[in-house]
Motif scaffolding. Sequence first.
Motif, PDB file in Angstrom:
ATOM      1  N   MET A 104      27.131  20.178 -34.205  1.00 46.93           N
ATOM      2  CA  MET A 104      27.512  21.417 -34.873  1.00 46.93           C
ATOM      3  C   MET A 104      26.310  22.088 -35.529  1.00 46.93           C
ATOM      4  N   MET A 105      25.379  21.284 -36.045  1.00 50.96           N
ATOM      5  CA  MET A 105      24.165  21.862 -36.625  1.00 50.96           C
ATOM      6  C   MET A 105      23.335  22.555 -35.560  1.00 50.96           C
ATOM      7  N   ALA A 106      23.176  21.901 -34.413  1.00 44.09           N
ATOM      8  CA  ALA A 106      22.422  22.519 -33.324  1.00 44.09           C
ATOM      9  C   ALA A 106      23.125  23.780 -32.827  1.00 44.09           C
ATOM     10  N   GLY A 107      24.463  23.708 -32.751  1.00 37.71           N
ATOM     11  CA  GLY A 107      25.213  24.880 -32.338  1.00 37.71           C
ATOM     12  C   GLY A 107      25.080  26.030 -33.319  1.00 37.71           C
ATOM     13  N   THR A 108      25.009  25.715 -34.602  1.00 39.11           N
ATOM     14  CA  THR A 108      24.828  26.751 -35.617  1.00 39.11           C
ATOM     15  C   THR A 108      23.456  27.391 -35.500  1.00 39.11           C
ATOM     16  N   LEU A 109      22.445  26.584 -35.216  1.00 35.82           N
ATOM     17  CA  LEU A 109      21.099  27.135 -35.038  1.00 35.82           C
ATOM     18  C   LEU A 109      21.055  28.107 -33.870  1.00 35.82           C
ATOM     19  N   VAL A 110      21.679  27.716 -32.756  1.00 32.31           N
ATOM     20  CA  VAL A 110      21.699  28.587 -31.581  1.00 32.31           C
ATOM     21  C   VAL A 110      22.584  29.801 -31.840  1.00 32.31           C
TER      22      VAL A 110
ATOM     23  N   LYS B 116      17.538  40.568 -21.825  1.00 37.60           N
ATOM     24  CA  LYS B 116      17.681  41.945 -21.355  1.00 37.60           C
ATOM     25  C   LYS B 116      16.635  42.297 -20.317  1.00 37.60           C
ATOM     26  N   GLU B 117      15.437  41.756 -20.487  1.00 41.38           N
ATOM     27  CA  GLU B 117      14.308  42.158 -19.643  1.00 41.38           C
ATOM     28  C   GLU B 117      13.927  41.107 -18.616  1.00 41.38           C
ATOM     29  N   SER B 118      14.763  40.054 -18.457  1.00 36.37           N
ATOM     30  CA  SER B 118      14.510  38.986 -17.472  1.00 36.37           C
ATOM     31  C   SER B 118      13.143  38.346 -17.672  1.00 36.37           C
ATOM     32  N   ASP B 119      12.786  38.125 -18.925  1.00 33.83           N
ATOM     33  CA  ASP B 119      11.513  37.472 -19.236  1.00 33.83           C
ATOM     34  C   ASP B 119      11.704  35.960 -19.068  1.00 33.83           C
ATOM     35  N   TYR B 120      11.477  35.482 -17.838  1.00 26.67           N
ATOM     36  CA  TYR B 120      11.790  34.105 -17.473  1.00 26.67           C
ATOM     37  C   TYR B 120      11.169  33.075 -18.421  1.00 26.67           C
ATOM     38  N   THR B 121       9.891  33.231 -18.687  1.00 28.60           N
ATOM     39  CA  THR B 121       9.185  32.200 -19.446  1.00 28.60           C
ATOM     40  C   THR B 121       9.705  32.078 -20.880  1.00 28.60           C
ATOM     41  N   VAL B 122      10.052  33.210 -21.495  1.00 27.08           N
ATOM     42  CA  VAL B 122      10.586  33.164 -22.855  1.00 27.08           C
ATOM     43  C   VAL B 122      11.952  32.489 -22.861  1.00 27.08           C
ATOM     44  N   ILE B 123      12.800  32.853 -21.908  1.00 25.88           N
ATOM     45  CA  ILE B 123      14.140  32.252 -21.837  1.00 25.88           C
ATOM     46  C   ILE B 123      14.036  30.755 -21.575  1.00 25.88           C
ATOM     47  N   LEU B 124      13.217  30.380 -20.603  1.00 26.50           N
ATOM     48  CA  LEU B 124      13.065  28.963 -20.272  1.00 26.50           C
ATOM     49  C   LEU B 124      12.450  28.188 -21.430  1.00 26.50           C
ATOM     50  N   GLY B 125      11.427  28.757 -22.041  1.00 23.92           N
ATOM     51  CA  GLY B 125      10.748  28.061 -23.131  1.00 23.92           C
ATOM     52  C   GLY B 125      11.642  27.843 -24.332  1.00 23.92           C
ATOM     53  N   MET B 126      12.369  28.877 -24.723  1.00 24.05           N
ATOM     54  CA  MET B 126      13.235  28.742 -25.893  1.00 24.05           C
ATOM     55  C   MET B 126      14.442  27.856 -25.594  1.00 24.05           C
ATOM     56  N   THR B 127      14.937  27.901 -24.362  1.00 28.18           N
ATOM     57  CA  THR B 127      16.025  27.005 -23.981  1.00 28.18           C
ATOM     58  C   THR B 127      15.567  25.550 -24.042  1.00 28.18           C
ATOM     59  N   ALA B 128      14.390  25.285 -23.505  1.00 26.51           N
ATOM     60  CA  ALA B 128      13.847  23.922 -23.538  1.00 26.51           C
ATOM     61  C   ALA B 128      13.594  23.475 -24.974  1.00 26.51           C
ATOM     62  N   PHE B 129      13.094  24.384 -25.791  1.00 23.36           N
ATOM     63  CA  PHE B 129      12.806  24.043 -27.185  1.00 23.36           C
ATOM     64  C   PHE B 129      14.085  23.677 -27.930  1.00 23.36           C
ATOM     65  N   TYR B 130      15.112  24.478 -27.773  1.00 24.46           N
ATOM     66  CA  TYR B 130      16.370  24.185 -28.451  1.00 24.46           C
ATOM     67  C   TYR B 130      17.050  22.948 -27.880  1.00 24.46           C
ATOM     68  N   ALA B 131      16.826  22.662 -26.614  1.00 23.51           N
ATOM     69  CA  ALA B 131      17.353  21.423 -26.040  1.00 23.51           C
ATOM     70  C   ALA B 131      16.704  20.209 -26.707  1.00 23.51           C
ATOM     71  N   VAL B 132      15.411  20.303 -26.963  1.00 24.58           N
ATOM     72  CA  VAL B 132      14.716  19.220 -27.668  1.00 24.58           C
ATOM     73  C   VAL B 132      15.273  19.066 -29.080  1.00 24.58           C
ATOM     74  N   VAL B 133      15.493  20.182 -29.761  1.00 24.43           N
ATOM     75  CA  VAL B 133      16.055  20.137 -31.120  1.00 24.43           C
ATOM     76  C   VAL B 133      17.423  19.469 -31.108  1.00 24.43           C
ATOM     77  N   LEU B 134      18.251  19.829 -30.134  1.00 23.72           N
ATOM     78  CA  LEU B 134      19.593  19.253 -30.040  1.00 23.72           C
ATOM     79  C   LEU B 134      19.538  17.748 -29.800  1.00 23.72           C
ATOM     80  N   VAL B 135      18.669  17.316 -28.900  1.00 24.44           N
ATOM     81  CA  VAL B 135      18.555  15.893 -28.584  1.00 24.44           C
ATOM     82  C   VAL B 135      18.054  15.107 -29.793  1.00 24.44           C
ATOM     83  N   VAL B 136      17.060  15.637 -30.486  1.00 28.91           N
ATOM     84  CA  VAL B 136      16.505  14.946 -31.652  1.00 28.91           C
ATOM     85  C   VAL B 136      17.543  14.839 -32.770  1.00 28.91           C
ATOM     86  N   ILE B 137      18.252  15.934 -33.043  1.00 32.79           N
ATOM     87  CA  ILE B 137      19.267  15.912 -34.096  1.00 32.79           C
ATOM     88  C   ILE B 137      20.377  14.930 -33.748  1.00 32.79           C
TER      89      ILE B 137
END
Length: 305
Positions: A237-243, A266-287
């Motif tokens: 729930m904490m990770a979900g709240t962050l997202v 909005k602008e299909s900026d692949y690297t930003v979407i992928l990077g932030m998704t991966a980053f939040y996935a790490v946060v979720l796993v660690v928490i």
Amino acid sequence: MLKYTIKRVLLAILTLWVIITMTFALMHSIPGDPFSDEKRISPEIMANLEAKYGLDKPLWEQYVIYMGNLLRGDFGTSFKYANRTVNSLIAKGFPVSFTLGMVACVIGIATGIVFGIISGCNRGRLPDYLVIILSILCVSVPAFVFASLFQYSFGAKLQWFPVAGWGGAVYMVLPCLALGLRLIAYIARMMRTSMLDVLGQDYIKTARAKGLTNGQVIWRHAVRNAITPIITISGTMMAGTLVGSFVIENIFNIPGMGKYLVNAVKESDYTVILGMTAFYAVVLVVITFLVDVLYVVVDRRVKLD
């Protein structure tokens, strides 16, 4: 403990790989590319841009290159933010998003636990009904609706708090409250159910028979055991709240990661979407891992295999 830790680390790596791979595949399956809206770009310049960012390579080769960079901690360069790396965007936006999300989590979890205890100890009475009504309301109404109401009522009309922006504790009150209401509702309902279950156990009756006061029974025996399931779900729930703070950040014009991620989508900026998704996935796993360890600390009956 060591065996359990190794198992969880391996599972975490597998989970991260699946998330990153699926996100990579989904992003590249969307029609268009980051430069498709640039109508005035000549074919020659378009070819140079694709070569610069590696978009002219086969998809499998782009994936291998991206994963290799990711293992070195390099999330890539943004397509839309000139000369900005995804790492720099995360470093700038995450502290703001983390502060907002964690304050909302602390308020939500603490308040939800208190409301759940009050409701569970007063089953069928007015406090119980009030908590149930509040929980239903907070779960049914989206956070952005509360955010808009708070902006209009406490910001524009009463002028108790700033309508938008980021600069100090006073700016955090409305967004944190809007973000934490749903968390309060879920925690209160679960804590109420857990309290009702615990209060019906034989050891509670035994504690009362020994002459302990109602307060001693509740705080020494009931709450300690009833709170264990809450700890289990708190990490997710904490990770979900962050997202989930992305929408609130946009409504209150908060300079967190939400601003960059929404613009990237909005602008299909692949690297930003992928990077932030991966980053939040790490946060979720660690928490999640830390919550599992905390679960054992709180409840000594749980053993790690």
